[in-house]
Design an enzyme around this catalytic site. Structure first.
Site, PDB file in Angstrom:
ATOM      1  N   CYS A  75      79.821  79.032  31.475  1.00  0.00           N
ATOM      2  CA  CYS A  75      78.476  78.148  30.976  1.00  0.00           C
ATOM      3  C   CYS A  75      78.255  79.234  29.652  1.00  0.00           C
ATOM      4  O   CYS A  75      77.540  80.062  29.550  1.00  0.00           O
ATOM      5  CB  CYS A  75      77.342  78.373  31.900  1.00  0.00           C
ATOM      6  N   CYS A 185      79.371  73.743  24.768  1.00  0.00           N
ATOM      7  CA  CYS A 185      79.308  72.987  26.736  1.00  0.00           C
ATOM      8  C   CYS A 185      80.396  73.725  27.503  1.00  0.00           C
ATOM      9  O   CYS A 185      81.354  72.181  26.353  1.00  0.00           O
ATOM     10  CB  CYS A 185      77.921  72.115  26.813  1.00  0.00           C
ATOM     11  N   HIS A 187      81.669  71.866  30.132  1.00  0.00           N
ATOM     12  CA  HIS A 187      81.708  70.595  30.241  1.00  0.00           C
ATOM     13  C   HIS A 187      82.143  69.405  29.353  1.00  0.00           C
ATOM     14  O   HIS A 187      82.961  67.983  30.177  1.00  0.00           O
ATOM     15  CB  HIS A 187      80.189  69.577  31.339  1.00  0.00           C
TER      16      HIS A 187
END
Length: 261
Positions: A75, A185, A187
């Site tokens: 992360c 990020c 994601h």
């Protein structure tokens, strides 16, 4: 060493860090892995530094209880806001962090202009500003990806809302003349198909996944912690929210456990 057979632990504020897990699993297929998806508290990017640190400590404690031999902070927000404190608090275990790949973009750009799409927590961090300050001759266009993590967590990678948000974030970067887009990020790699529809072909997209996998291997090797059993590693995923999207992106090949943590 006996603990070479212990698992690699990874955590993220949700499912995004599975993009990092995939790179590690591909490079180190014999390693057992335990992934913790703290989806209940996603996104970390809107939280304070103290909140991010508290959540990161909770995640590390969970993984240490599972005898993890190394912990990958999969992360960007947790890395840039908490990894220094985590390394100090848990000095006996190696940590691998993930931060935006500014350096390869800054050293390769021909237009001297690069873009970075990241969370507010990452872009506001001291570590990020310290990294960017090393490239004073490079123009860095920063953009907070408001709303993207939640859309990914909800499985809406291909939605019109996602495309609309991405266009509003990326088109000004294109107009500014970027030739590299850094995904800050874990994601965001799940949005690459959508991003490629928006960016011209000459703009390169960079994320940190492969570099993190290589660094994980290097650290395990240097500490004699590589699993040399020759057996295919087992992967277990823990999530504290609805597991539907996580199960879908893993294509039901691995064990997903819903847990309260």
């Amino acid at each position: 060493m006996e603990n070479s057979k212990y698992p690699i632990g990874l955590f993220d504020s949700g499912i995004g860090g599975t993009s990092i897990w995939k790179e590690i699993h591909s490079l180190l297929p014999n390693e057992d892995t335990i992934y913790l998806a703290d989806s209940k508290n996603a996104p970390y990017g809107q939280r304070s530094k103290d909140e991010i640190l508290d959540l990161s400590i909770k995640n590390v404690e969970f993984l240490l209880d599972k005898n993890c031999k190394i912990i990958v902070v999969a992360c960007n927000t947790a890395t840039t806001n908490a990894i220094k404190e985590l390394r100090a608090k848990y000095s006996k275990i190696p940590f691998i962090g993930i931060e935006p790949a500014i350096k390869p973009a800054a050293t390769s750009t021909k237009t001297q202009t690069i873009g970075i799409l990241a969370t507010k927590g990452t872009l506001n961090s001291d570590l990020f500003h310290s990294t960017v300050s090393n490239f004073k001759d490079i123009r860095v266009i920063e953009q907070v990806g408001h709303g993207l993590v939640r859309l990914i967590e909800d499985g809406h990678m291909d939605s019109r809302e996602t495309e609309s948000l991405l266009r509003s974030y990326l088109e000004p970067m294109v107009e500014a003349g970027i030739d590299y887009l850094v995904l800050g990020c874990s994601h965001y790699p799940y949005l690459v198909p959508q991003i490629k529809k928006i960016l011209p072909n000459h703009i390169n997209i960079i994320d940190s996944g492969e570099a993190v996998a290589r660094q994980t291997k290097n650290i395990l090797q240097s500490k004699n912690l590589l699993n040399m059993s020759g057996k295919e590693g087992e992967a277990v995923f823990y999530i504290n929210n609805d597991p539907t999207v996580l199960t879908k992106i893993l294509k039901a090949k691995h064990k997903v456990i819903t847990a309260d943590f």
